[in-house]
Write a protein that holds these residues in place. Sequence first.
Motif, PDB file in Angstrom:
ATOM      1  N   ALA A  96       6.513   6.169   0.039  1.00 13.53           N
ATOM      2  CA  ALA A  96       6.975   6.892  -1.146  1.00 13.53           C
ATOM      3  C   ALA A  96       6.175   8.161  -1.444  1.00 13.53           C
ATOM      4  O   ALA A  96       6.700   9.122  -2.002  1.00 13.53           O
ATOM      5  N   LYS A  97       4.890   8.160  -1.061  1.00 17.73           N
ATOM      6  CA  LYS A  97       4.077   9.350  -1.374  1.00 17.73           C
ATOM      7  C   LYS A  97       4.331  10.497  -0.409  1.00 17.73           C
ATOM      8  O   LYS A  97       3.860  11.624  -0.624  1.00 17.73           O
ATOM      9  N   PHE A  98       5.016  10.195   0.674  1.00  9.99           N
ATOM     10  CA  PHE A  98       5.306  11.248   1.669  1.00  9.99           C
ATOM     11  C   PHE A  98       6.611  11.933   1.295  1.00  9.99           C
ATOM     12  O   PHE A  98       7.618  11.782   1.972  1.00  9.99           O
TER      13      PHE A  98
ATOM     14  N   GLY B 264      13.243   8.727   6.150  1.00 11.13           N
ATOM     15  CA  GLY B 264      12.602   7.725   7.018  1.00 11.13           C
ATOM     16  C   GLY B 264      13.467   6.475   7.136  1.00 11.13           C
ATOM     17  O   GLY B 264      13.655   5.931   8.223  1.00 11.13           O
ATOM     18  N   GLY B 265      14.021   6.045   6.007  1.00 13.21           N
ATOM     19  CA  GLY B 265      14.936   4.899   6.010  1.00 13.21           C
ATOM     20  C   GLY B 265      16.198   5.221   6.802  1.00 13.21           C
ATOM     21  O   GLY B 265      16.710   4.398   7.543  1.00 13.21           O
TER      22      GLY B 265
ATOM     23  N   VAL C   3       0.848  -1.198   0.000  1.00 10.79           N
ATOM     24  CA  VAL C   3       0.000   0.000   0.000  1.00 10.79           C
ATOM     25  C   VAL C   3       0.879   1.241   0.000  1.00 10.79           C
ATOM     26  O   VAL C   3       1.964   1.247   0.585  1.00 10.79           O
ATOM     27  N   LEU C   4       0.397   2.268  -0.677  1.00 13.97           N
ATOM     28  CA  LEU C   4       1.105   3.552  -0.709  1.00 13.97           C
ATOM     29  C   LEU C   4       0.170   4.647  -0.230  1.00 13.97           C
ATOM     30  O   LEU C   4      -0.394   5.388  -1.036  1.00 13.97           O
ATOM     31  N   PRO C   5      -0.004   4.748   1.078  1.00 15.68           N
ATOM     32  CA  PRO C   5      -0.903   5.778   1.596  1.00 15.68           C
ATOM     33  C   PRO C   5      -0.353   7.168   1.298  1.00 15.68           C
ATOM     34  O   PRO C   5       0.844   7.328   1.068  1.00 15.68           O
ATOM     35  N   GLU C   6      -1.279   8.152   1.335  1.00 16.63           N
ATOM     36  CA  GLU C   6      -0.863   9.525   1.035  1.00 16.63           C
ATOM     37  C   GLU C   6      -1.013  10.460   2.225  1.00 16.63           C
ATOM     38  O   GLU C   6      -0.556  11.587   2.187  1.00 16.63           O
TER      39      GLU C   6
ATOM     40  N   PRO D  18       8.650  11.499   5.645  1.00 13.80           N
ATOM     41  CA  PRO D  18       9.664  10.422   5.701  1.00 13.80           C
ATOM     42  C   PRO D  18      10.160   9.952   4.342  1.00 13.80           C
ATOM     43  O   PRO D  18      11.267   9.430   4.239  1.00 13.80           O
ATOM     44  N   GLY D  19       9.355  10.167   3.299  1.00 14.15           N
ATOM     45  CA  GLY D  19       9.768   9.683   1.987  1.00 14.15           C
ATOM     46  C   GLY D  19      10.642  10.665   1.227  1.00 14.15           C
ATOM     47  O   GLY D  19      11.012  10.421   0.072  1.00 14.15           O
TER      48      GLY D  19
END
Lengths: 484, 352
Positions: free
Chosen positions: A98-100, A148-149, A51-54, A117-118
């Motif tokens: 990724a969307k962040f 984030g990573g 999932v790629l939440p926004e 974080p992205g």
Amino acid sequence: MSNLNNSTKAQLAERFRRFIDPEYVISDDETLRPYECDGLSMYCEMPMLVVLPETVEQVQEVLRICHREQVPVVARGAGTGLCAGAMPHAEGVVLSLAKFNRILEIDPLARSARVQPGVRNLAISEEAAAFGLYYGPDPSSQIACTIGGNVAENSGGVHCLKYGLTVHNILGVEMVTVEGERVQIGGEGLDSAGMDLLALMTGSEGLLGIVTEVRVKLLPTPERARVVMAGFDNVQTAGDAVGGIIAAGIIPGGLEMMDTHAIQAAEDFARAGYPRDARALLLCEVDGTAEEVQEHIETVETLFAQLGATSVRTSHDEAERALLWKGRKSAFPAVGRISPDYYCMDGTIPRGKLAQVLTEMDRMAERVGLRVANVFHAGDGNLHPLILFDANVPGEFEKTEELGGKILELCVEVGGCITGEHGVGVEKLRQMPVQFSDQELRQFNAIKDAFDPQGTLNPGKGVPTLRRCQEYRSIEANPEAVGA
Amino acid sequence: MSDISQQLREQILQARAGATKLDIRGGASKRFMGREPQGEALEVGRHRGIVSYEPVELVLTARAGTPLEEIVAALDEQGQMLSFEPPCFGGNATLGGTLACNQSGPGRPWGGSVRDQVLGIRLINGLGEELRFGGQVMKNVAGYDVSRLQAGAMGTLGLITEVSLKVLPKPGETLTLVTETSMAEAVRLMNERAGQPKPLSAACWHDGRLYLRLSGARSAVDATVRQWGGELLENDVAFWRELRDQRLGFFDGDAPLWRFSLRSSAEPLPLEGDWLIDWGGAQRWYRGDADRARLDALAAEAGGQVSLFRGGDRSGEVMPAQAPALRLIQQRLKRAFDPDGLFNPGRLYSWM
Ligand SMILES: Cc1cc2nc3c(=O)[nH]c(=O)nc-3n(C[C@H](O)[C@H](O)[C@H](O)COP(=O)(O)OP(=O)(O)OC[C@H]3O[C@@H](n4cnc5c(N)ncnc54)[C@H](O)[C@@H]3O)c2cc1C
């Protein structure tokens, strides 16, 4: 995947699609494929869903549902990690951040930035440059890896001897707990009351919570930076020279070492003018005010010459500085050209043990018929041995992995540790019981329980269960027993 | 110089068996901090001595009860220092207590805090287990960062018995510039100058005077002095030491001492009273009786929090309130380390 799992998968996907853009709930194999591994591609696993939440609310809802259903959740930034920390769980959800990807605020006066974080590590420095500021930690993967990573791995970089790791360069994070609750850790000040949860979160490999926002410190861009390159005809002399610089009271911005294999590969690749016949090469960058750099560069040049360097060269302008660094920065791809595959290790040792460790490592590699090239954050003792191998030769990867494990054990033996900046992930679980006792591992597991009692956040990573440790130990003690 | 860790462990095991609570004491220099201490004394002050020091590795390891002064003296001989300039509070402060209370001095924004410089610890948890976390190398990301977690925990997670630290070379030169200016103007200047790539190493304001300390290569310090201007402070070493140890006149007397940890650039808070600003604006001291709720609200607006550092009522909460979720996490962590609640009960919060 069993039928039962298939129905869970469909139901779960359907529920996620109620509040996340259906396009960003991935369930078909073809689109799932790119998520099957991180930068350590020898380890892979297909996830159930991605999932790629926004929005943070969507992240919370994903976590609430997964918590209720006891579905594993694996956070993912850019997937550049080198320990299989972001490798999916077969029955789990990959939660991509990724969307962040927005920088929410830069506060030039207070020298901090609030970012999602992205956001890519380098993007922060690029944006802050307008104010004469930058973000300190600079992993070689900084074009791609996310903040984030970086928080999850406590990433370092070439400049961390002087400017610190991620843990030294963040002020606060917003995190969503496994139960889906949003909490703020740290703030805009330099510390907050109580246990240092910010430090605990940093380097926790996505096992304790999902980071949804980070406040990073920004530093003033140094007026000047120059680099001195020195060649040596033996590793011990080069190692001692590193000590010599530090004994002289200089903390260089960066202090990197490469061995023969790495020097030659890098030179063939980058044509930076590295001395191909040297056994060890040091790159020492000095940064600061113009006056300071002038003063320290002279000291460093003199010291290198006195301490047995066979060649010394100093950058005179930015182009030359970039060129001298180019070889080091492209060391990984360069090594990729001299060998079909390579495996990057990440141990840390007391600097004084360098020559001993390199010699022993060569001996171990020779015994199993492999080669090792070394790049080394010499200033802080962080080794990156690159084991060269060919994955198409049956059994060679297994041999490589075993050698890698032995190298990490060697690091522990001389007083160091199994990972300086890449993290444990799945890859180094086996070496955890070498560095830690059962009681220490039990304490780690108790910490995990305090955040995630059901163990659904990134399960099977970071800290081995004690049962697995016992298995590892009995295998070590009695290798024949497994029939390998 | 002695290792009494076995004795300490025995006492912990006995306390556990007898359901006794323990009050960890190093040099007893920070008894005023936190809430009122309770329990039987667990004296770590005799567990002292430098275990190893490798100047070239920039690493020092010492037992928790070692006085800071002993460590500083050993480093001094090698031209090195503790970059976080920990307060000695009258000379008795120990290394373990400094980490547990997360105490750092004026250089903190530039030289890092004690938590920043910690590389590893040994700890005895509430089960009497002797554990080792981190190490004696600069970088170590294996397992959770239990060493740094201790900073600010005030001993509630266990008895720290040994600490390894990153140490740094002393700067070639140090000078301090003083200018007369208002608090608001000082905050602005501190922050602007901290944004320039100059060898700033401390910034403090009190009583209409801004003090900027420069440390680094002689040429860099001299050039910055010329550029920034201001009067050179004589005997500046003493000034920064007195600030560090809270011996400046500002800290005298019994009035409650409040500590704000804030966004460094926050405008002066609208509170009448005596202020001292340190850490380039990020740490602000305030003397006076005040309404806690009002202070909390002002601190939050300025991106931070406030604690009652010294004096006042120490039977109530002295640390800022924790959000419910964070409180729960810390209670669970406490149980993870100290299931019987042996160590420093109620010292940090009434609920811990
Ligand atoms: C060529 C190359 C060079 C590298 N050089 C360096 C280097 O110099 N120094 C260094 O330290 N590392 C280096 N790395 C390793 C890697 O880039 C870092 O570990 C980086 O921080 C990973 O970031 P990422 O966004 O790719 O995270 P991912 O790989 O996606 O994830 C890493 C871990 O973080 C977790 N995670 C990700 N986002 C979140 C979040 N928002 N909340 C909670 N957990 C999260 C994941 O679950 C996983 O466990 C290098 C890698 C490559 C491929």
